[in-house]
Design a protein around this motif. Structure first.
Motif, PDB file in Angstrom:
ATOM      1  N   THR A  39      89.483   8.206  83.590  1.00 28.76           N
ATOM      2  CA  THR A  39      90.565   9.121  83.239  1.00 28.76           C
ATOM      3  C   THR A  39      90.043  10.236  82.339  1.00 28.76           C
ATOM      4  OG1 THR A  39      92.205   7.344  83.414  1.00 28.76           O
ATOM      5  CG2 THR A  39      92.853   9.310  82.183  1.00 28.76           C
ATOM      6  N   GLN A  40      89.203   9.883  81.376  1.00 26.48           N
ATOM      7  CA  GLN A  40      88.640  10.914  80.507  1.00 26.48           C
ATOM      8  C   GLN A  40      87.732  11.852  81.291  1.00 26.48           C
ATOM      9  OE1 GLN A  40      87.453   9.761  76.604  1.00 26.48           O
ATOM     10  NE2 GLN A  40      85.956  11.410  76.405  1.00 26.48           N
ATOM     11  N   GLY A  41      87.076  11.323  82.327  1.00 30.36           N
ATOM     12  CA  GLY A  41      86.227  12.182  83.149  1.00 30.36           C
ATOM     13  C   GLY A  41      86.994  13.363  83.708  1.00 30.36           C
ATOM     14  N   LEU A  42      88.224  13.114  84.199  1.00 32.51           N
ATOM     15  CA  LEU A  42      89.027  14.207  84.742  1.00 32.51           C
ATOM     16  C   LEU A  42      89.651  15.032  83.621  1.00 32.51           C
ATOM     17  CD1 LEU A  42      90.135  15.741  87.117  1.00 32.51           C
ATOM     18  CD2 LEU A  42      91.936  14.002  87.363  1.00 32.51           C
ATOM     19  N   MET A  43      90.048  14.370  82.543  1.00 35.56           N
ATOM     20  CA  MET A  43      90.587  15.116  81.404  1.00 35.56           C
ATOM     21  C   MET A  43      89.546  16.083  80.846  1.00 35.56           C
ATOM     22  SD  MET A  43      92.717  12.121  79.384  1.00 35.56           S
ATOM     23  CE  MET A  43      93.779  13.215  78.438  1.00 35.56           C
ATOM     24  N   ASP A  44      88.274  15.691  80.900  1.00 33.78           N
ATOM     25  CA  ASP A  44      87.208  16.545  80.383  1.00 33.78           C
ATOM     26  C   ASP A  44      87.125  17.877  81.124  1.00 33.78           C
ATOM     27  OD1 ASP A  44      86.412  14.871  78.339  1.00 33.78           O
ATOM     28  OD2 ASP A  44      84.795  13.930  79.487  1.00 33.78           O
ATOM     29  N   ILE A 100      98.628  14.207  78.330  1.00 29.51           N
ATOM     30  CA  ILE A 100      98.504  12.753  78.349  1.00 29.51           C
ATOM     31  C   ILE A 100      97.800  12.352  79.641  1.00 29.51           C
ATOM     32  CG2 ILE A 100      99.747  10.560  78.437  1.00 29.51           C
ATOM     33  CD1 ILE A 100     101.878  11.762  76.684  1.00 29.51           C
ATOM     34  N   GLY A 101      96.759  11.548  79.517  1.00 26.08           N
ATOM     35  CA  GLY A 101      96.039  11.046  80.681  1.00 26.08           C
ATOM     36  C   GLY A 101      96.218   9.548  80.785  1.00 26.08           C
ATOM     37  N   THR A 102      96.345   9.052  82.020  1.00 24.41           N
ATOM     38  CA  THR A 102      96.527   7.617  82.218  1.00 24.41           C
ATOM     39  C   THR A 102      95.948   7.177  83.550  1.00 24.41           C
ATOM     40  OG1 THR A 102      98.160   5.808  82.392  1.00 24.41           O
ATOM     41  CG2 THR A 102      98.819   7.953  83.224  1.00 24.41           C
ATOM     42  N   PRO A 103      95.412   5.962  83.596  1.00 22.02           N
ATOM     43  CA  PRO A 103      95.097   5.357  84.893  1.00 22.02           C
ATOM     44  C   PRO A 103      96.382   4.793  85.514  1.00 22.02           C
ATOM     45  CG  PRO A 103      94.550   3.836  83.132  1.00 22.02           C
ATOM     46  CD  PRO A 103      95.010   5.105  82.464  1.00 22.02           C
ATOM     47  N   ILE A 104      96.290   4.458  86.782  1.00 21.88           N
ATOM     48  CA  ILE A 104      97.410   3.832  87.488  1.00 21.88           C
ATOM     49  C   ILE A 104      97.153   2.336  87.570  1.00 21.88           C
ATOM     50  CG2 ILE A 104      98.728   3.722  89.640  1.00 21.88           C
ATOM     51  CD1 ILE A 104      97.680   6.561  90.263  1.00 21.88           C
ATOM     52  N   CYS A 142     100.034  16.357  82.250  1.00 21.42           N
ATOM     53  CA  CYS A 142      99.480  15.013  82.400  1.00 21.42           C
ATOM     54  C   CYS A 142      98.395  14.979  83.473  1.00 21.42           C
ATOM     55  CB  CYS A 142     100.576  14.002  82.731  1.00 21.42           C
ATOM     56  SG  CYS A 142     101.398  14.246  84.316  1.00 21.42           S
ATOM     57  N   ILE A 143      97.497  14.020  83.317  1.00 21.08           N
ATOM     58  CA  ILE A 143      96.395  13.796  84.255  1.00 21.08           C
ATOM     59  C   ILE A 143      96.366  12.311  84.605  1.00 21.08           C
ATOM     60  CG2 ILE A 143      93.870  13.626  84.362  1.00 21.08           C
ATOM     61  CD1 ILE A 143      93.746  16.360  83.030  1.00 21.08           C
ATOM     62  N   ILE A 144      96.237  12.024  85.903  1.00 14.75           N
ATOM     63  CA  ILE A 144      96.330  10.645  86.401  1.00 14.75           C
ATOM     64  C   ILE A 144      95.093  10.320  87.230  1.00 14.75           C
ATOM     65  CG2 ILE A 144      97.826   8.986  87.582  1.00 14.75           C
ATOM     66  CD1 ILE A 144      99.321  10.580  85.424  1.00 14.75           C
ATOM     67  N   THR A 145      94.544   9.101  87.076  1.00 12.94           N
ATOM     68  CA  THR A 145      93.455   8.648  87.941  1.00 12.94           C
ATOM     69  C   THR A 145      93.690   7.202  88.357  1.00 12.94           C
ATOM     70  OG1 THR A 145      92.073   7.829  86.118  1.00 12.94           O
ATOM     71  CG2 THR A 145      91.777  10.132  86.771  1.00 12.94           C
ATOM     72  N   GLY A 146      93.063   6.803  89.460  1.00 13.69           N
ATOM     73  CA  GLY A 146      93.190   5.412  89.876  1.00 13.69           C
ATOM     74  C   GLY A 146      92.679   5.162  91.282  1.00 13.69           C
ATOM     75  N   ASN A 147      92.873   3.934  91.747  1.00 17.37           N
ATOM     76  CA  ASN A 147      92.486   3.518  93.091  1.00 17.37           C
ATOM     77  C   ASN A 147      93.686   2.990  93.879  1.00 17.37           C
ATOM     78  OD1 ASN A 147      89.776   2.824  91.360  1.00 17.37           O
ATOM     79  ND2 ASN A 147      89.331   3.637  93.382  1.00 17.37           N
ATOM     80  N   PRO A 171     104.737  25.279  85.356  1.00 18.26           N
ATOM     81  CA  PRO A 171     104.544  24.917  86.764  1.00 18.26           C
ATOM     82  C   PRO A 171     103.235  24.144  86.954  1.00 18.26           C
ATOM     83  CG  PRO A 171     105.063  27.261  86.539  1.00 18.26           C
ATOM     84  CD  PRO A 171     104.789  26.743  85.164  1.00 18.26           C
ATOM     85  N   ASN A 172     103.233  23.264  87.952  1.00 18.23           N
ATOM     86  CA  ASN A 172     102.009  22.529  88.313  1.00 18.23           C
ATOM     87  C   ASN A 172     101.361  21.877  87.100  1.00 18.23           C
ATOM     88  OD1 ASN A 172     101.557  25.361  90.298  1.00 18.23           O
ATOM     89  ND2 ASN A 172     102.100  23.389  91.163  1.00 18.23           N
ATOM     90  N   ALA A 173     102.165  21.150  86.310  1.00 16.71           N
ATOM     91  CA  ALA A 173     101.690  20.603  85.037  1.00 16.71           C
ATOM     92  C   ALA A 173     101.086  19.213  85.171  1.00 16.71           C
ATOM     93  CB  ALA A 173     102.834  20.559  84.031  1.00 16.71           C
ATOM     94  N   ASP A 174     100.751  18.812  86.400  1.00 14.30           N
ATOM     95  CA  ASP A 174     100.123  17.508  86.601  1.00 14.30           C
ATOM     96  C   ASP A 174      98.934  17.646  87.539  1.00 14.30           C
ATOM     97  OD1 ASP A 174     102.082  18.064  88.697  1.00 14.30           O
ATOM     98  OD2 ASP A 174     101.554  16.102  89.502  1.00 14.30           O
ATOM     99  N   ALA A 175      97.967  16.765  87.356  1.00 16.36           N
ATOM    100  CA  ALA A 175      96.803  16.721  88.231  1.00 16.36           C
ATOM    101  C   ALA A 175      96.313  15.290  88.292  1.00 16.36           C
ATOM    102  CB  ALA A 175      95.692  17.646  87.724  1.00 16.36           C
TER     103      ALA A 175
END
Length: 249
Positions: A39-44, A100-104, A142-147, A171-175
């Motif tokens: 998650t931090q990888g994408l937040m970076d 805010i970043g989070t895994p799923i 917010c930023i989200i990562t997962g499998n 607008p487009n406030a998530d990735a």
């Protein structure tokens, strides 16, 4: 974090001055430092863009801090021996941007992300110097990562929560990025393709620039106009023609 050529071009040719802005990134991974957080990888990526454009950024990994559960500003006043939240919240309140970043996990945001939202909520009744709720004039993303599936579900939850507390959402406030369903490589794993995923890179770039643009607009204008949204004006009015019912035990 290495940016692609278009991201670098946007940074190099940026005509806007974001140097007065501050951003706080809260990573809600379940992994303590120094363990790798995908998650931090994408937040970076988002943080690197902001840094390149003069934004003062801070990354906080929530699990590295002794944050108490609860919905009060300082849980040390409610039976907890330690609570790092008041110090973290000072950093949040000094910032114009919160990401805010989070895994799923199980199709939803992490338990740590839920705790962070709850603690943000604990301070939501505080007022600014214009008698608006304290988070007014700030922007959130917010930023989200997962499998597994769930980027949009987690984003809806987080962005709704932030706007309900008083944050403004551009607008487009998530990735986000997700790999193949089930066990497999995560975002930073060499074979994942995550850092080179054009869709994810585009959305992260859009989110980051929109956060900076809207934060600058709000800061330059002195925040959200204080008319029709002042808490004290509502609660202290003399003619309460339709008062709320009193609570009953």
């Amino acid at each position: 974090m290495k940016l692609n050529s278009l991201q670098e071009k946007l940074n190099n040719e940026n005509p806007y001055d974001f140097s007065g802005l501050k951003a706080v990134f809260i990573n809600c991974t379940l992994k303590k430092s120094p363990e790798i957080s995908h998650t931090q990888g994408l937040m970076d990526m988002s943080r690197t863009i902001m840094d390149a454009n003069g934004v003062d950024t801070t990354m906080i990994r929530a699990v590295d801090h002794d944050i108490a559960f609860g919905i009060y500003p300082d849980m040390r006043e409610h039976g907890w021996s330690n609570d790092a939240w008041p110090e973290i919240h000072q950093k949040v309140m000094s910032a114009d941007i919160l990401v805010i970043g989070t895994p799923i996990w199980l199709g939803d945001k992490s338990s740590v992300a839920t705790m962070v939202i709850e603690r943000l909520y604990a301070n939501s009744a505080e007022l600014n110097d214009q008698d608006q709720f304290a988070y007014y004039g700030r922007v959130g993303g917010c930023i989200i990562t997962g499998n597994e599936d769930g980027i949009k579900h987690c984003s809806m939850n987080l962005l709704y929560s932030l706007q309900h507390l008083g944050y403004t959402i551009p607008p487009n406030a998530d990735a986000g990025w997700i790999g193949e369903a089930g066990p497999g490589p995560s975002y930073l794993d060499e074979e994942s393709g995550g850092p080179k995923n054009d869709f994810t890179n585009r959305n992260t770039t859009f989110m980051t620039w929109n956060l900076m643009h809207l934060a600058k607009i709000l800061k330059d204008k002195g925040g959200i106009p204080a008319y029709g949204n002042q808490s004290t004006l509502w609660t202290e009015r003399e003619n309460k023609d339709h008062p709320n019912p009193e609570y009953r035990n």
